[in-house]
Scaffold this motif. Sequence first.
Motif, PDB file in Angstrom:
ATOM      1  N   SER A 320       0.812  -1.223   0.000  1.00  0.00           N
ATOM      2  CA  SER A 320       0.000   0.000   0.000  1.00  0.00           C
ATOM      3  C   SER A 320       0.844   1.271   0.000  1.00  0.00           C
ATOM      4  CB  SER A 320      -0.984   0.030   1.182  1.00  0.00           C
ATOM      5  OG  SER A 320      -1.854  -1.075   1.135  1.00  0.00           O
ATOM      6  N   PHE A 321       2.132   1.158  -0.373  1.00  0.00           N
ATOM      7  CA  PHE A 321       2.974   2.345  -0.556  1.00  0.00           C
ATOM      8  C   PHE A 321       2.770   2.864  -1.970  1.00  0.00           C
ATOM      9  CE2 PHE A 321       6.812   4.408  -2.068  1.00  0.00           C
ATOM     10  CZ  PHE A 321       7.155   5.258  -1.029  1.00  0.00           C
ATOM     11  N   LEU A 322       2.661   4.173  -2.109  1.00  0.00           N
ATOM     12  CA  LEU A 322       2.417   4.768  -3.424  1.00  0.00           C
ATOM     13  C   LEU A 322       3.126   6.110  -3.511  1.00  0.00           C
ATOM     14  CD1 LEU A 322       0.738   4.663  -6.121  1.00  0.00           C
ATOM     15  CD2 LEU A 322      -1.010   5.961  -4.906  1.00  0.00           C
ATOM     16  N   VAL A 323       3.865   6.322  -4.582  1.00  0.00           N
ATOM     17  CA  VAL A 323       4.474   7.631  -4.824  1.00  0.00           C
ATOM     18  C   VAL A 323       3.400   8.540  -5.416  1.00  0.00           C
ATOM     19  CG1 VAL A 323       6.240   8.918  -6.070  1.00  0.00           C
ATOM     20  CG2 VAL A 323       6.774   6.654  -5.150  1.00  0.00           C
ATOM     21  N   GLY A 324       3.073   9.613  -4.677  1.00  0.00           N
ATOM     22  CA  GLY A 324       2.044  10.538  -5.150  1.00  0.00           C
ATOM     23  C   GLY A 324       2.569  11.542  -6.152  1.00  0.00           C
ATOM     24  N   GLY A 325       3.896  11.672  -6.218  1.00  0.00           N
ATOM     25  CA  GLY A 325       4.508  12.626  -7.133  1.00  0.00           C
ATOM     26  C   GLY A 325       5.788  13.160  -6.534  1.00  0.00           C
ATOM     27  N   THR A 326       6.437  14.020  -7.278  1.00  0.00           N
ATOM     28  CA  THR A 326       7.637  14.657  -6.748  1.00  0.00           C
ATOM     29  C   THR A 326       7.237  15.627  -5.637  1.00  0.00           C
ATOM     30  OG1 THR A 326       7.539  16.525  -8.274  1.00  0.00           O
ATOM     31  CG2 THR A 326       8.696  14.519  -9.033  1.00  0.00           C
ATOM     32  N   LEU A 327       8.220  16.091  -4.905  1.00  0.00           N
ATOM     33  CA  LEU A 327       7.924  17.063  -3.859  1.00  0.00           C
ATOM     34  C   LEU A 327       7.338  18.338  -4.471  1.00  0.00           C
ATOM     35  CD1 LEU A 327       8.056  17.738  -0.846  1.00  0.00           C
ATOM     36  CD2 LEU A 327      10.347  18.654  -1.239  1.00  0.00           C
ATOM     37  N   THR A 328       7.878  18.763  -5.604  1.00  0.00           N
ATOM     38  CA  THR A 328       7.356  19.959  -6.276  1.00  0.00           C
ATOM     39  C   THR A 328       5.896  19.767  -6.666  1.00  0.00           C
ATOM     40  OG1 THR A 328       9.544  20.532  -7.128  1.00  0.00           O
ATOM     41  CG2 THR A 328       7.647  21.493  -8.254  1.00  0.00           C
ATOM     42  N   GLN A 329       5.572  18.603  -7.189  1.00  0.00           N
ATOM     43  CA  GLN A 329       4.184  18.329  -7.561  1.00  0.00           C
ATOM     44  C   GLN A 329       3.290  18.276  -6.325  1.00  0.00           C
ATOM     45  OE1 GLN A 329       5.080  14.705  -9.651  1.00  0.00           O
ATOM     46  NE2 GLN A 329       4.825  15.653 -11.671  1.00  0.00           N
ATOM     47  N   GLY A 330       3.813  17.680  -5.253  1.00  0.00           N
ATOM     48  CA  GLY A 330       3.054  17.612  -4.020  1.00  0.00           C
ATOM     49  C   GLY A 330       2.781  18.968  -3.418  1.00  0.00           C
ATOM     50  N   ASN A 331       3.658  19.923  -3.680  1.00  0.00           N
ATOM     51  CA  ASN A 331       3.468  21.281  -3.165  1.00  0.00           C
ATOM     52  C   ASN A 331       2.543  22.110  -4.052  1.00  0.00           C
ATOM     53  OD1 ASN A 331       5.255  20.561  -1.187  1.00  0.00           O
ATOM     54  ND2 ASN A 331       6.984  21.707  -2.016  1.00  0.00           N
ATOM     55  N   SER A 332       2.825  22.108  -5.351  1.00  0.00           N
ATOM     56  CA  SER A 332       2.081  22.973  -6.263  1.00  0.00           C
ATOM     57  C   SER A 332       0.682  22.433  -6.564  1.00  0.00           C
ATOM     58  CB  SER A 332       2.862  23.157  -7.569  1.00  0.00           C
ATOM     59  OG  SER A 332       3.036  21.918  -8.227  1.00  0.00           O
ATOM     60  N   GLN A 333       0.507  21.109  -6.437  1.00  0.00           N
ATOM     61  CA  GLN A 333      -0.795  20.483  -6.712  1.00  0.00           C
ATOM     62  C   GLN A 333      -1.228  19.670  -5.500  1.00  0.00           C
ATOM     63  OE1 GLN A 333      -0.412  18.393 -10.580  1.00  0.00           O
ATOM     64  NE2 GLN A 333       1.496  19.525 -10.779  1.00  0.00           N
TER      65      GLN A 333
END
Length: 353
Positions: A320-333
């Motif tokens: 159940s581990f999942l990469v939600g995106g890069t840190l930049t993507q996690g911040n801006s979106q």
Amino acid sequence: TKVRVQAAADSAVLAAARLNDADANRPSIARAYFEGQLSANERALIQTSSFAITEDNSKIAADISLTVPMKFGAMTGMSSQVVTVKAAAAIARPDVRQLDIVMCIDATGSMGGTINAVKANALNFEANLNAELERRSISAFDAMRVRVIYYRDYGGNTWVPSGPGVGDNPPMRVSSFFNLPDQRTSFQAYVNPERATGGGDSPESGLECINEAIGSPWARVGDIPPGGTRPLTGIYPVIAVWTDVSAHDPGHPHSLRNPVYPDAARMPRTHDGLRAKWDNPSLIDQNRKLLVFFGDPNNSARNGDNTPAGGWLRVRTWPSFLVGGTLTQGNSQFVTRLADAIASRITKPQLTQ
């Protein structure tokens, strides 16, 4: 004639049973649905008909009698026959679902962008996240709670004036769960004062934050959600991590030097021990758990003593581990990416009998 009327009654109570609870007109809707399936001649045969909800509100039932002319029976003195039709359906109840999110946020000096993104989204977080989920055909949650854990480093090289010269002070700042939307202003008040400070070396105490998150007071099936009246039938525990560096391994020697480091009964000293907590159904629901990671889980920067720091390299192999995106993507979106991650793993709610 009885077969046709029975089919109409069956489909009418089934349709009414699937209506939303907010619709109080199940019987009248069932009657209209029933009569709409019959011809005028068939409707003329009906003598009595009732559509009603049982006292415990668990079923909708139909009881219909009709007088059917017997063309050939008239020759033997039986010109008609009374036919009875009964139908019942269990009222379908939608799942009562709660989403619990624990945000594990690296709050060291380089993480200002993430902290600012959390602040910007705090006030309308619940409404925005539900709206994003609904765009992905996931109905809004009946209840939502969020808990924020800011972590830094138990074993870094930042000097603590009152301590032995190891770690940040404090190494971790932990909130309770905020019930949204009722406690949205309290949520915002908690996140707003935080500033990105501390750290000083590359790996941080991310696994200690994960450990704290796993032990959260998650909602349980059967609980009454905040502001609700019906017990929960679906719980969704989510841990979301934002970081730009690797994590110390459990029991890292520099971390253990810190007098406020959690004892072994609370914080495992091995990766296997931490994984066992993640896999423990008494701590966190195993069917719907999710760990969303924003950053690079392959980051393997070394500890201050030049030993490898592979904390995230191990965690990325967890179920159940999942990469939600890069840190930049996690911040801006922020909300969009979190909704993407949740929607990719959460089963769309189904009506249950």
